[in-house]
Motif scaffolding. Structure first.
Motif, PDB file in Angstrom:
ATOM      1  N   THR A  36      46.101  39.903  33.658  1.00 51.28           N
ATOM      2  CA  THR A  36      45.175  40.241  32.574  1.00 51.28           C
ATOM      3  C   THR A  36      43.864  39.475  32.715  1.00 51.28           C
ATOM      4  O   THR A  36      42.780  40.048  32.584  1.00 51.28           O
ATOM      5  N   THR A  37      43.964  38.189  33.019  1.00 46.86           N
ATOM      6  CA  THR A  37      42.769  37.357  33.166  1.00 46.86           C
ATOM      7  C   THR A  37      41.911  37.830  34.331  1.00 46.86           C
ATOM      8  O   THR A  37      40.689  37.973  34.212  1.00 46.86           O
ATOM      9  N   ARG A  38      42.547  38.085  35.456  1.00 42.10           N
ATOM     10  CA  ARG A  38      41.795  38.463  36.657  1.00 42.10           C
ATOM     11  C   ARG A  38      41.158  39.850  36.498  1.00 42.10           C
ATOM     12  O   ARG A  38      40.024  40.074  36.952  1.00 42.10           O
ATOM     13  N   MET A  39      41.839  40.760  35.850  1.00 41.26           N
ATOM     14  CA  MET A  39      41.248  42.079  35.626  1.00 41.26           C
ATOM     15  C   MET A  39      40.000  41.958  34.755  1.00 41.26           C
ATOM     16  O   MET A  39      38.987  42.623  34.989  1.00 41.26           O
ATOM     17  N   VAL A  79      36.117  43.097  35.706  1.00 43.02           N
ATOM     18  CA  VAL A  79      35.276  43.954  34.869  1.00 43.02           C
ATOM     19  C   VAL A  79      33.927  43.290  34.624  1.00 43.02           C
ATOM     20  O   VAL A  79      32.866  43.928  34.731  1.00 43.02           O
ATOM     21  N   ARG A  80      33.949  41.997  34.287  1.00 45.09           N
ATOM     22  CA  ARG A  80      32.692  41.283  34.045  1.00 45.09           C
ATOM     23  C   ARG A  80      31.817  41.256  35.294  1.00 45.09           C
ATOM     24  O   ARG A  80      30.589  41.370  35.209  1.00 45.09           O
ATOM     25  N   LEU A 103      36.313  51.357  33.163  1.00 43.74           N
ATOM     26  CA  LEU A 103      37.177  52.419  33.662  1.00 43.74           C
ATOM     27  C   LEU A 103      37.415  52.325  35.163  1.00 43.74           C
ATOM     28  O   LEU A 103      38.523  52.592  35.641  1.00 43.74           O
ATOM     29  N   LEU A 104      36.384  51.945  35.906  1.00 45.25           N
ATOM     30  CA  LEU A 104      36.551  51.871  37.356  1.00 45.25           C
ATOM     31  C   LEU A 104      37.514  50.762  37.768  1.00 45.25           C
ATOM     32  O   LEU A 104      38.101  50.821  38.844  1.00 45.25           O
ATOM     33  N   GLU A 141      43.003  43.746  46.445  1.00 41.13           N
ATOM     34  CA  GLU A 141      43.343  43.001  45.231  1.00 41.13           C
ATOM     35  C   GLU A 141      43.622  43.961  44.080  1.00 41.13           C
ATOM     36  O   GLU A 141      44.596  43.800  43.340  1.00 41.13           O
ATOM     37  N   GLY A 142      42.785  44.982  43.942  1.00 49.41           N
ATOM     38  CA  GLY A 142      43.000  45.965  42.888  1.00 49.41           C
ATOM     39  C   GLY A 142      44.308  46.714  43.073  1.00 49.41           C
ATOM     40  O   GLY A 142      45.019  47.000  42.109  1.00 49.41           O
TER      41      GLY A 142
END
Length: 201
Positions: free
Chosen positions: A65-68, A72-73, A93-94, A102-103
């Protein structure tokens, strides 16, 4: 003089090993031993930081959650010093489309967490809807801002559109994981739909 141990770095190393192992073998097959092997340390050392597998799983979920959020930022910053609501919505969204390794790992493991939480009492106690609900509310705010600025059709129902956008991005991300379409095709589909919503873009 003995070398000081960076405990935060070691915890992160263990968690990252869990994520890599889960991406390779499936979350259900992860063991403390396989995580230790992936981190290059002993099982006893893994257990020093995480008493149980469940503790390790929950820590890794928090890491996801933190890394996502960080990714985004990063996308928003890349849009420039004054990102528009569309830039921000697109960045959110992307991130649901695995366009790099990583994604891919993060989204694959996150999907496994969601499925495992349906049958695992330890994980089922965590509220998987908190982050999605917060993200939906955030998107609603961005869509409403776009409507006020004339960038989006004021007749749209921002709440319904936010729900549809999140469902579409999640579905496209899963289709990439399954090999149904390429990351570029998924990104193009998202941008196509955003182009219909953000009429002033």
């Amino acid at each position: 003089m003995p070398k000081l141990v960076d405990h935060d770095e070691r915890r992160a190393r263990i968690i990252d090993a869990l994520l890599r192992t889960a991406a390779d073998t499936g979350l259900h097959a992860v063991t403390m031993r396989s995580v230790a092997a992936g981190a290059g340390i002993s099982v006893r050392l893994v257990q020093y930081y995480f008493d149980t597998k469940e503790q390790l799983l929950l820590a890794a979920m928090d890491r996801l959650t933190t890394r996502m959020g960080e990714r985004v930022r990063d996308r928003v910053r890349a849009a420039g010093p004054s990102p528009t609501p569309r830039d921000i919505v697109e960045a959110v969204l992307l991130e649901a489309v695995p366009t790099d390794e990583e994604g891919r790992v993060f989204h694959l493991v996150h999907t496994e967490y969601a499925v495992l939480s349906l049958t695992d009492p330890a994980l089922g106690g965590r509220d998987f809807l908190v982050a999605p609900d917060e993200m939906e509310a955030f998107l609603v705010g961005q869509l409403e801002a776009a409507q006020r600025s004339g960038e989006a059709d004021p007749r749209l129902d921002a709440r319904q559109e936010a729900a549809i956008l999140l469902a579409a991005s999640a579905g496209l991300g899963l289709s990439v994981l399954l090999g149904q379409r390429t990351p570029a095709e998924a990104v193009a589909a998202l941008r196509y739909h955003l182009g219909r919503l953000f009429t002033g873009a």
